[in-house]
Design an enzyme around this catalytic site. Structure first.
Site, PDB file in Angstrom:
ATOM      1  N   GLU A 101      -6.244   3.130  -1.963  1.00  0.00           N
ATOM      2  CA  GLU A 101      -6.995   2.599  -3.093  1.00  0.00           C
ATOM      3  C   GLU A 101      -6.319   1.358  -3.675  1.00  0.00           C
ATOM      4  O   GLU A 101      -6.994   0.424  -4.128  1.00  0.00           O
ATOM      5  CB  GLU A 101      -7.130   3.674  -4.171  1.00  0.00           C
ATOM      6  CG  GLU A 101      -7.958   4.872  -3.734  1.00  0.00           C
ATOM      7  CD  GLU A 101      -7.687   6.128  -4.538  1.00  0.00           C
ATOM      8  OE1 GLU A 101      -8.599   6.594  -5.224  1.00  0.00           O
ATOM      9  OE2 GLU A 101      -6.550   6.630  -4.466  1.00  0.00           O
ATOM     10  N   ARG A 136      -7.162   0.214 -11.794  1.00  0.00           N
ATOM     11  CA  ARG A 136      -8.152   1.238 -11.482  1.00  0.00           C
ATOM     12  C   ARG A 136      -8.765   1.716 -12.797  1.00  0.00           C
ATOM     13  O   ARG A 136      -8.055   2.087 -13.730  1.00  0.00           O
ATOM     14  CB  ARG A 136      -7.499   2.424 -10.777  1.00  0.00           C
ATOM     15  CG  ARG A 136      -8.495   3.533 -10.452  1.00  0.00           C
ATOM     16  CD  ARG A 136      -7.819   4.824 -10.120  1.00  0.00           C
ATOM     17  NE  ARG A 136      -8.800   5.889  -9.840  1.00  0.00           N
ATOM     18  CZ  ARG A 136      -8.567   7.176  -9.973  1.00  0.00           C
ATOM     19  NH1 ARG A 136      -7.383   7.597 -10.394  1.00  0.00           N
ATOM     20  NH2 ARG A 136      -9.487   8.064  -9.696  1.00  0.00           N
TER      21      ARG A 136
END
Length: 404
Positions: A379, A93
């Site tokens: 996510e 990320r």
């Protein structure tokens, strides 16, 4: 040997990770979830398997795991022991992709250097996100790494949503409204097609409410507007960040209070938001439990601003068919959801008190004009999917080059 994808989300003193096995048809199955926290102070390694059973719970004394590189060494050693080999690819990320990166990118030294330029726009996250990427590049340069950006999902916004009312030369330099939490919104858009197909192709407002908070307008699963802009300071009030702010306040802090730019940055990222309003805590759980009037005011302010931004996003959508709560507060704070829904009754949101209290999937009443859901965001799975897709494309390109 089964292929595995490792997903990493690094902070200043922690590494959160998940490991996914690649199954038939490239289906991704979560195998491990864990984190190493307290790096440099009181390191603690905790991980659970797909069933939620504890597979490692280990602590070290001060200095044994002194930095991120040490923590990565411990993680790799554990994966070799538990899985048998290192993953075929790592997905990371990365909060800010800037104007250059509109989709996941294969990591290279050039890419990392380019992304480091955006650290001032996301000082709580960017450099921490990039640190493990640099370490892996140095130690295992041939291991595929993929950077997945929180800004990418919003990059299809029309110019009306993308621009500020400033001269175009600044826009051309990258001063524009990016939006964040895109990996979360992408996850929700995908989930809606499975659990709420009646609104998935419609007009949906999603509220990602956590320590960092933002909102997004989805039209047929695509982002068309966001509450956040150039940096992750904008939009909703957050745990320690103010959200929407008159830029004149920044000038006031510089001129009248004599603060330096670095002092202003620290103030806006660490001392404002719910913490600044309440003087009690930046944690919504503590604020809800507190009897302090300022704690109640902070929660009321939070839900009031969520309602205001819902009106803005509904205007961008020209109506609203669904509303989704997600992330830590959105998924676990019925009182916050109730307050928001009460403020949005004019839009046609009617909650079921029982469904809301029980954190059920659909929390709106039968007959509510606007369907209201509580959906967990994922996510990490979104990053794993992007990483696997990039791996397959990268492998295909390599084969083509060899044939040529």
């Amino acid at each position: 040997m089964t292929e595995a994808i490792l997903v990493v989300n690094a902070g200043s003193s922690s590494i959160k990770f998940q490991l996914f096995e690649v199954g038939r048809g490239d289906e991704l199955n979560r195998r491990l979830k864990g984190q190493i926290e307290g790096i440099g102070t009181r390191p603690h390694f905790l991980a659970r398997d797909a069933k939620g059973e504890l597979v490692v719970d280990k602590s070290w004394s001060d200095g044994e795991v002194g930095d991120l590189a040490d923590a990565l060494d411990e993680l790799v050693a554990f994966l070799r022991e538990y899985v048998g080999e290192v993953p075929v690819a790592i997905g990371h990320r990365v909060v800010h992709g800037g104007p250059d990166f509109t989709e996941p990118a294969v990591v290279s030294p050039w890419v990392v250097d380019r992304l480091e330029r955006f650290a001032p726009l996301a000082p709580l996250h960017q450099s921490n996100n990039l640190a493990p990427i640099r370490i892996v590049l140095e130690r295992r340069p041939h291991l595929l790494q993929v950077a997945c950006f929180d800004t990418s999902f919003h990059r299809g916004h029309p110019d009306l949503a993308d621009r500020y009312a400033i001269p175009k030369n600044l826009y051309d330099e990258g001063v524009r409204r990016y939006g964040f939490h895109g990996l979360s919104y992408e996850s929700i858009a995908r989930s809606l097609r499975e659990v709420a197909p009646e609104i998935a192709d419609g007009r949906v407002v999603v509220a990602h409410l956590g320590s960092g908070a933002s909102m997004c307008a989805l039209l047929a699963g695509k982002s068309i507007e966001s509450s956040m802009g150039f940096t992750a300071l904008d939009g909703l009030p957050m745990g320690t960040r103010p959200g929407q702010l008159d830029p004149g306040i920044v000038l006031y802090l510089l001129r009248e209070k004599g603060m330096s730019p670095n002092e202003v940055e620290h103030y806006l990222y660490h001392d404002c938001g719910l913490k600044g309003l309440s003087g009690v805590s930046n944690d919504v759980r503590e604020l809800l439990a507190s009897t302090e009037p300022k704690a109640k005011f902070a929660i009321d302010y939070f839900t009031y601003r969520i309602a205001l931004f819902t009106g803005m996003l509904a205007a961008a959508l020209r109506g609203i068919d669904g509303f989704v709560f997600t992330a830590g507060i959105g998924e676990n704070a019925p009182a916050v959801r109730r307050s928001v829904a009460d403020r949005l009754s004019w839009l046609g949101i009617e909650l079921s008190e029982q469904a809301n209290t029980n954190n059920e999937l659909r929390i709106s009443r039968q007959g509510s004009r606007v369907a209201c859901y509580v959906l967990p965001t994922d996510e990490e799975l979104t990053i794993a999917r992007h990483t696997l897709r990039t791996l397959r494309a990268h492998t295909a390109e390599s084969l083509e080059e060899k044939r040529a």
